[in-house]
Scaffold this motif. Structure first.
Motif, short mmCIF file in Angstrom:
data_model
loop_
_atom_site.label_atom_id
_atom_site.label_comp_id
_atom_site.label_asym_id
_atom_site.label_seq_id
_atom_site.Cartn_x
_atom_site.Cartn_y
_atom_site.Cartn_z
N ARG A 79 -94.96 -53.85 -37.52
CA ARG A 79 -94.09 -54.13 -38.65
C ARG A 79 -94.09 -52.96 -39.64
NH1 ARG A 79 -95.98 -60.04 -40.68
NH2 ARG A 79 -97.84 -58.81 -41.24
N SER A 80 -93.03 -52.86 -40.41
CA SER A 80 -92.95 -51.95 -41.55
C SER A 80 -92.94 -52.79 -42.81
CB SER A 80 -91.68 -51.10 -41.48
OG SER A 80 -91.69 -50.26 -40.34
N VAL A 81 -93.81 -52.47 -43.76
CA VAL A 81 -94.01 -53.33 -44.92
C VAL A 81 -94.10 -52.53 -46.21
CG1 VAL A 81 -95.21 -55.09 -43.55
CG2 VAL A 81 -96.54 -53.29 -44.69
N VAL A 82 -93.94 -53.25 -47.30
CA VAL A 82 -94.29 -52.74 -48.63
C VAL A 82 -95.25 -53.74 -49.25
CG1 VAL A 82 -93.48 -52.01 -50.90
CG2 VAL A 82 -92.02 -51.65 -48.88
N ASP A 115 -86.53 -54.66 -44.51
CA ASP A 115 -85.31 -55.03 -43.80
C ASP A 115 -84.54 -53.75 -43.48
OD1 ASP A 115 -82.91 -55.94 -42.86
OD2 ASP A 115 -82.47 -57.24 -44.58
N GLU A 116 -84.65 -53.30 -42.23
CA GLU A 116 -84.04 -52.02 -41.85
C GLU A 116 -82.52 -52.09 -41.76
OE1 GLU A 116 -85.90 -49.87 -38.70
OE2 GLU A 116 -87.90 -50.61 -39.22
N ARG A 142 -85.94 -45.51 -53.00
CA ARG A 142 -85.05 -46.53 -53.57
C ARG A 142 -85.83 -47.52 -54.45
NH1 ARG A 142 -80.26 -48.02 -50.96
NH2 ARG A 142 -81.01 -50.09 -50.29
N LEU A 143 -87.03 -47.87 -54.02
CA LEU A 143 -87.86 -48.77 -54.81
C LEU A 143 -88.34 -48.08 -56.08
CD1 LEU A 143 -89.35 -51.49 -55.05
CD2 LEU A 143 -91.20 -50.48 -53.68
N SER A 144 -88.79 -46.85 -55.94
CA SER A 144 -89.35 -46.11 -57.08
C SER A 144 -88.32 -45.89 -58.18
CB SER A 144 -89.89 -44.76 -56.59
OG SER A 144 -90.33 -43.97 -57.67
N THR A 145 -87.07 -45.67 -57.80
CA THR A 145 -86.03 -45.34 -58.78
C THR A 145 -85.21 -46.54 -59.22
OG1 THR A 145 -84.52 -44.74 -56.98
CG2 THR A 145 -85.84 -42.97 -57.95
N GLY A 146 -85.55 -47.73 -58.71
CA GLY A 146 -84.86 -48.93 -59.15
C GLY A 146 -83.55 -49.21 -58.46
N VAL A 147 -83.22 -48.45 -57.41
CA VAL A 147 -82.02 -48.75 -56.64
C VAL A 147 -82.14 -50.13 -56.01
CG1 VAL A 147 -80.61 -48.05 -54.65
CG2 VAL A 147 -81.54 -46.32 -56.21
N ILE A 148 -83.35 -50.47 -55.55
CA ILE A 148 -83.64 -51.82 -55.07
C ILE A 148 -84.86 -52.35 -55.83
CG2 ILE A 148 -82.67 -51.55 -52.76
CD1 ILE A 148 -85.59 -51.14 -51.75
N GLY A 154 -87.15 -56.84 -48.55
CA GLY A 154 -87.03 -57.70 -47.38
C GLY A 154 -87.80 -58.98 -47.58
N PRO A 155 -87.92 -59.78 -46.53
CA PRO A 155 -88.57 -61.09 -46.67
C PRO A 155 -90.07 -60.99 -46.96
CG PRO A 155 -88.07 -60.64 -44.38
CD PRO A 155 -87.39 -59.57 -45.17
N LYS A 156 -90.54 -61.96 -47.73
CA LYS A 156 -91.96 -62.05 -48.07
C LYS A 156 -92.76 -62.55 -46.87
CE LYS A 156 -94.89 -64.23 -51.62
NZ LYS A 156 -94.84 -65.11 -52.82
#
Length: 284
Positions: A79-82, A115-116, A142-148, A154-156
């Motif tokens: 999996r790929s996660v954050v 979510d790719e 995208r996460l760091s700059t607030g785009v998302i 993606g899902p928890k």
């Protein structure tokens, strides 16, 4: 978010891989600030990648996003996660054990699958061998700059479902502490153990005390000697071994102005055990 993006990998800097990750992040937002944790993780060594994150993450501001790519299983079903840490940083990474030390030492409060369909570099084709560029750097920027938002990653998923590497706990046994050689202080060759200062203090220690130190790889004895516990390297003579408290508040082993690891061919991991026994002072 902080607009801080910190990159770690086993890519090295002899080709364009790291530069491509920088380019992707800057394409998301040219005002993002990008930093390198290290790109010298030994190839495929997930354990070292996990430890270097632990060594670093908590010292960065809240909202900092880390991208860690040590990914021998790239293109597989891993999996790929954050992950969101208890200290409010974010780590973008394959779910292959890289989060082991962060979960154990700092705490992880939430994990989301990437979510790719949404968080993948446009026009990256059907390449499945450079997720560091196409998925992780892109999502991290995208996460760091607030785009998302974090929720839009993606899902928890359950924090307990993430992959963890085997970790051996240090312990006190009669007159000695037993631990493992977790990592090397690469530049200087010092050994960093998993024995924290509080456990070591249960031996009733003070600076200047002498200890017998035994190091084994599996059941093979690699090193055995007497050394002093010092406040810093200056508390020993040139070339002498010593015990000390390292920057993570754990016990280290060093040679004053020498590489302990090279001198005795010592490596790291759960098979490298260290035994530290206090030597009673002789009475008169």
């Amino acid at each position: 978010m902080s607009k801080f993006l910190v990159l770690q990998s086993d890519f090295g800097i002899s080709d364009g891989a790291v530069s491509a990750m920088y380019g992707v992040a800057l394409s998301v937002d040219p005002t993002i600030r990008i930093f390198d944790l290290t790109h010298d993780i030994p190839q495929y060594n997930i354990w070292d990648g996990a430890y270097r994150l632990y060594q670093t993450v908590s010292y960065w501001p809240e909202g900092t996003v880390f991208v860690s790519v040590v990914d021998p299983g790239v293109g597989s079903e891993r999996r790929s996660v954050v992950a969101k840490t208890a200290t409010n940083q974010y780590i973008v990474t394959p779910d292959n054990g890289t989060l082991t030390q962060i979960k154990k030492q700092l705490g992880i409060v939430e994990v989301r699958l990437i979510d790719e369909k949404v968080n993948r570099l446009p026009q990256s084709g059907e390449s499945y061998t450079f997720h560091g560029r196409d998925v992780y750097a892109f999502t991290g920027a995208r996460l760091s700059t607030g785009v998302i938002s974090f929720e839009e990653v993606g899902p928890k998923v359950d924090v307990e479902s993430i992959v963890e590497l085997t970790v051996v706990e240090a312990k006190l046994e009669e007159d000695k502490v037993i631990g493992t050689i977790d990592i090397l202080d690469i530049r200087f060759g010092n050994l960093w153990t998993n024995i924290n200062r509080e456990l070591f203090k249960e031996l009733d220690i003070k600076y200047g005390d002498s200890f017998e130190v035994l190091i084994e790889n599996n059941t093979r004895q690699v090193y055995r000697n007497i050394m002093t516990y010092g406040r810093s390297f200056a508390d020993s003579h040139l070339g002498e071994p010593l015990l000390y408290v390292n920057s993570l508040d754990k016990i280290g082993v060093a040679l004053n102005q020498g590489s302990f690891a090279k001198a005795y061919h010592i490596e790291t991991g759960v098979n490298w055990r260290i035994y530290i026994r206090k030597i009673p002072k002789a009475g008169f």
